[in-house]
Design an enzyme around this catalytic site. Structure first.
Site, mmCIF file in Angstrom:
data_model
loop_
_atom_site.group_PDB
_atom_site.id
_atom_site.type_symbol
_atom_site.label_atom_id
_atom_site.label_comp_id
_atom_site.label_asym_id
_atom_site.label_seq_id
_atom_site.Cartn_x
_atom_site.Cartn_y
_atom_site.Cartn_z
ATOM 1 N N ARG A 1 29.289 -9.944 21.686
ATOM 2 C CA ARG A 1 28.203 -9.752 22.658
ATOM 3 C C ARG A 1 28.503 -10.375 24.015
ATOM 4 O O ARG A 1 27.590 -10.706 24.770
ATOM 5 C CB ARG A 1 26.873 -10.284 22.128
ATOM 6 N N LYS B 1 30.720 -4.879 49.735
ATOM 7 C CA LYS B 1 30.309 -4.476 48.391
ATOM 8 C C LYS B 1 29.418 -5.530 47.748
ATOM 9 O O LYS B 1 28.405 -5.202 47.135
ATOM 10 C CB LYS B 1 31.526 -4.177 47.499
ATOM 11 N N GLU C 1 21.884 -1.173 40.028
ATOM 12 C CA GLU C 1 21.857 0.146 40.662
ATOM 13 C C GLU C 1 20.519 0.856 40.481
ATOM 14 O O GLU C 1 20.439 1.945 39.926
ATOM 15 C CB GLU C 1 23.000 1.034 40.143
ATOM 16 N N ARG D 1 22.147 0.010 45.798
ATOM 17 C CA ARG D 1 23.551 0.118 45.386
ATOM 18 C C ARG D 1 24.086 1.542 45.566
ATOM 19 O O ARG D 1 25.292 1.752 45.672
ATOM 20 C CB ARG D 1 23.721 -0.354 43.933
ATOM 21 N N ASN E 1 27.947 4.871 47.063
ATOM 22 C CA ASN E 1 28.419 6.228 46.734
ATOM 23 C C ASN E 1 28.699 7.063 47.976
ATOM 24 O O ASN E 1 28.977 8.259 47.862
ATOM 25 C CB ASN E 1 27.402 6.951 45.855
ATOM 26 N N HIS F 1 31.080 9.991 48.135
ATOM 27 C CA HIS F 1 31.376 10.336 46.744
ATOM 28 C C HIS F 1 30.642 11.574 46.233
ATOM 29 O O HIS F 1 31.075 12.166 45.255
ATOM 30 C CB HIS F 1 31.084 9.147 45.825
ATOM 31 N N HIS G 1 41.589 10.203 43.834
ATOM 32 C CA HIS G 1 40.196 9.856 44.120
ATOM 33 C C HIS G 1 39.987 9.350 45.556
ATOM 34 O O HIS G 1 39.100 9.814 46.259
ATOM 35 C CB HIS G 1 39.729 8.801 43.108
HETATM 36 N N1 LIG Z 1 34.039 -0.543 37.764
HETATM 37 C C1 LIG Z 1 33.833 -0.057 38.961
HETATM 38 O O1 LIG Z 1 32.871 -0.410 39.647
HETATM 39 C C2 LIG Z 1 34.801 0.936 39.519
HETATM 40 C C3 LIG Z 1 34.784 1.270 40.875
HETATM 41 C C4 LIG Z 1 35.736 2.139 41.364
HETATM 42 C C5 LIG Z 1 36.703 2.664 40.508
HETATM 43 N N2 LIG Z 1 36.688 2.330 39.199
HETATM 44 C C6 LIG Z 1 37.709 2.850 38.267
HETATM 45 O O2 LIG Z 1 38.970 2.370 38.683
HETATM 46 C C7 LIG Z 1 39.968 3.254 38.188
HETATM 47 C C8 LIG Z 1 40.997 3.489 39.282
HETATM 48 O O3 LIG Z 1 41.641 2.267 39.575
HETATM 49 P P1 LIG Z 1 43.093 2.238 40.226
HETATM 50 O O4 LIG Z 1 43.110 3.129 41.398
HETATM 51 O O5 LIG Z 1 43.496 0.826 40.373
HETATM 52 O O6 LIG Z 1 43.980 3.003 39.127
HETATM 53 P P2 LIG Z 1 44.986 2.459 38.019
HETATM 54 O O7 LIG Z 1 44.454 1.286 37.325
HETATM 55 O O8 LIG Z 1 45.356 3.635 37.203
HETATM 56 O O9 LIG Z 1 46.240 1.999 38.896
HETATM 57 C C9 LIG Z 1 47.054 2.959 39.525
HETATM 58 C C10 LIG Z 1 48.510 2.839 39.060
HETATM 59 O O10 LIG Z 1 49.106 1.709 39.688
HETATM 60 C C11 LIG Z 1 49.667 0.843 38.704
HETATM 61 N N3 LIG Z 1 49.621 -0.507 39.257
HETATM 62 C C12 LIG Z 1 48.546 -1.324 39.388
HETATM 63 N N4 LIG Z 1 48.884 -2.435 40.049
HETATM 64 C C13 LIG Z 1 50.212 -2.337 40.331
HETATM 65 C C14 LIG Z 1 51.143 -3.170 41.013
HETATM 66 N N5 LIG Z 1 50.763 -4.325 41.589
HETATM 67 N N6 LIG Z 1 52.410 -2.748 41.114
HETATM 68 C C15 LIG Z 1 52.802 -1.537 40.598
HETATM 69 N N7 LIG Z 1 51.963 -0.710 39.957
HETATM 70 C C16 LIG Z 1 50.684 -1.105 39.825
HETATM 71 C C17 LIG Z 1 48.818 1.084 37.507
HETATM 72 O O11 LIG Z 1 49.455 0.636 36.315
HETATM 73 C C18 LIG Z 1 48.651 2.605 37.572
HETATM 74 O O12 LIG Z 1 49.788 3.250 37.087
HETATM 75 C C19 LIG Z 1 39.248 4.516 37.760
HETATM 76 O O13 LIG Z 1 39.216 4.569 36.348
HETATM 77 C C20 LIG Z 1 37.846 4.334 38.293
HETATM 78 O O14 LIG Z 1 36.855 4.961 37.499
HETATM 79 C C21 LIG Z 1 35.765 1.475 38.704
HETATM 80 ZN ZN LIG Z 2 35.369 5.622 44.617
#
Ligand SMILES: NC(=O)c1ccc[n+]([C@@H]2O[C@H](COP(=O)([O-])OP(=O)(O)OC[C@H]3O[C@@H](n4cnc5c(N)ncnc54)[C@H](O)[C@@H]3O)[C@@H](O)[C@H]2O)c1
Ligand SMILES: [Zn+2]
Length: 364
Positions: A121, A227, A237, A241, A245, A248, A267
């Site tokens: 939890r 943020k 949200e 919040r 978006n 988006h 994205h």
């Molecule tokens: N929780 C939230 O509020 C929120 C907000 C926005 C996005 N997201 C989520 O975040 C995700 C996207 O995150 P992202 O863009 O970081 O994608 P990701 O985690 O897939 O990272 C992109 C790529 O870069 C690699 N990588 C990361 N750090 C690295 C480094 N220092 N050196 C080399 N490679 C590295 C990763 O392994 C991956 O292959 C999506 O799933 C999205 O839904 C969540």
């Molecule tokens: Zn986004």
């Protein structure tokens, strides 16, 4: 640089370190008190690059460290990966006080955060984001979760981290394409509430794309400030919040339609185009300064991000937007741009949604 996300008893620090991960262990002790053991969860791309530095820092701070991996990539951000992770964590006999650290991008952070939220939890959760997108967006705000075949992020929980530790040195190994992805959200934060942040994006494109550590620390700090102020005002949200978006409504629809057409854009790039399209809509509504869409286009182009999408049917986009989980009871809660650094939150009628996509009509 250090700042606080203000959420009463769930408040937590964000540390932006221009160097590497050496300070992670001490920062954890500072926030959590004595920590006898901790689990670092990373992925097969990030662990070989930055895992050793993270582990060394925790060990030097007196922790016994265990390491786990989750697979890399959005396709693995699912229930199966979450299940495997919590089973592995239980096998390590973690208890309610054992912190779990997410070392990686947003995918890793979202999965590990959801595991930390649900395990026993809720166990203490530390974000050590290594992608720009994770540093400026996903690591802050407490949203965790995974995707299902029905859609993205449909299973999840709000679980605030105890600490966000962003080491700018880790960005040196991040592919420039991934830097651009994060920049889409940085520009978004500038447009929402920080004209100076927007200006930095306009004037320093070369150093930004090279991930200059001091400049990145500044971008991350300003982004997190925008943020976290929004999140503090509306953690779950229910209202404000939704301004996060911005870009988006169009961005998500664009992402969906382009992916179906087999020429998907990342994205962050879709969000950038979404900002231009939504600013154009705001200008036509008469509530936004006329120069804003062009200004956003310029900044995107300067950083090598697209500012429009090739031949798209705006009806397909509207249809894709209709499935957005944020549309409810015929109303869409959305931010409308007034100027760079100023948005208003509004509830618009579903009938107005096609107007938002007017930008793409020329390219049908
Ligand atoms: N929780 C939230 O509020 C929120 C907000 C926005 C996005 N997201 C989520 O975040 C995700 C996207 O995150 P992202 O863009 O970081 O994608 P990701 O985690 O897939 O990272 C992109 C790529 O870069 C690699 N990588 C990361 N750090 C690295 C480094 N220092 N050196 C080399 N490679 C590295 C990763 O392994 C991956 O292959 C999506 O799933 C999205 O839904 C969540
Ligand atoms: Zn986004």
């Amino acid at each position: 640089v250090r700042m606080t996300v203000d959420l009463e008893e769930r408040s937590y620090p964000i540390i932006m370190e221009a160097g590497g991960l050496q300070g992670l262990g001490p920062a954890m002790l500072d926030v959590l008190g004595p920590v006898p053991r901790a689990v670092v969860v990373s992925n097969p791309v990030v662990a070989p690059l930055h895992g050793a530095a993270a582990v060394a820092s925790l060990q030097a701070a007196g922790m016994q460290v265990e390491q786990l991996l989750v697979p890399d990539g959005e396709v693995h951000k699912n229930i199966a990966t979450w299940r495997q992770l919590i089973v592995s964590l239980l096998a390590l006999r973690v208890d309610r006080s054992t912190p779990v650290i997410a070392l990686g991008g947003g995918v890793t952070g979202d999965i590990v955060g959801f595991a930390a939220a649900t395990l026993l939890r809720g166990v203490p959760f530390v974000q050590a984001p290594t992608s720009l997108l994770a540093m400026v967006d996903s690591a802050v705000g407490g949203k965790t979760g995974v995707n299902t075949p029905q859609g993205k992020n449909l299973v999840g929980a709000f679980h605030q981290p105890a600490l966000v530790y962003s080491a700018m040195e880790t960005l040196q190994t991040l592919p420039v394409q991934e830097i651009r992805c994060g920049l889409g959200e940085v520009i978004k934060h500038g447009v929402i509430a920080d004209p100076d942040l927007f200006e930095v994006c306009a004037t320093e494109p070369g150093s930004i794309l090279a991930a200059d550590p001091d400049l990145m620390a500044q971008l991350v700090h300003r982004s997190c400030t925008v943020k976290s102020e929004v999140v503090s005002a509306d953690e779950l949200e229910q209202g404000r919040r939704a301004v996060l978006n911005l870009g988006h409504t169009v961005g998500h629809a664009l992402e969906t339609v382009l992916a179906h057409a087999g020429n998907g854009l990342p994205h962050g790039e879709c969000v950038g185009i979404g900002l231009v399209a939504e600013a154009s809509w705001a200008v036509r509504r008469g509530t936004c300064e006329s120069g804003v869409p062009g200004r956003i286009s310029e900044v995107l182009s300067g950083l090598g991000l697209p500012d429009s999408a090739p031949s798209l049917n705006s009806q397909d986009l509207v249809a894709a937007a209709g499935f957005d989980k944020k549309a409810r009871r015929g109303k869409l809660s959305t931010a409308i741009i007034e100027a760079i650094g100023k948005v208003q939150l509004a509830e618009i009628d579903a009938e107005e949604i096609p107007e938002i996509f007017h930008f793409f009509q020329g390219s049908d």
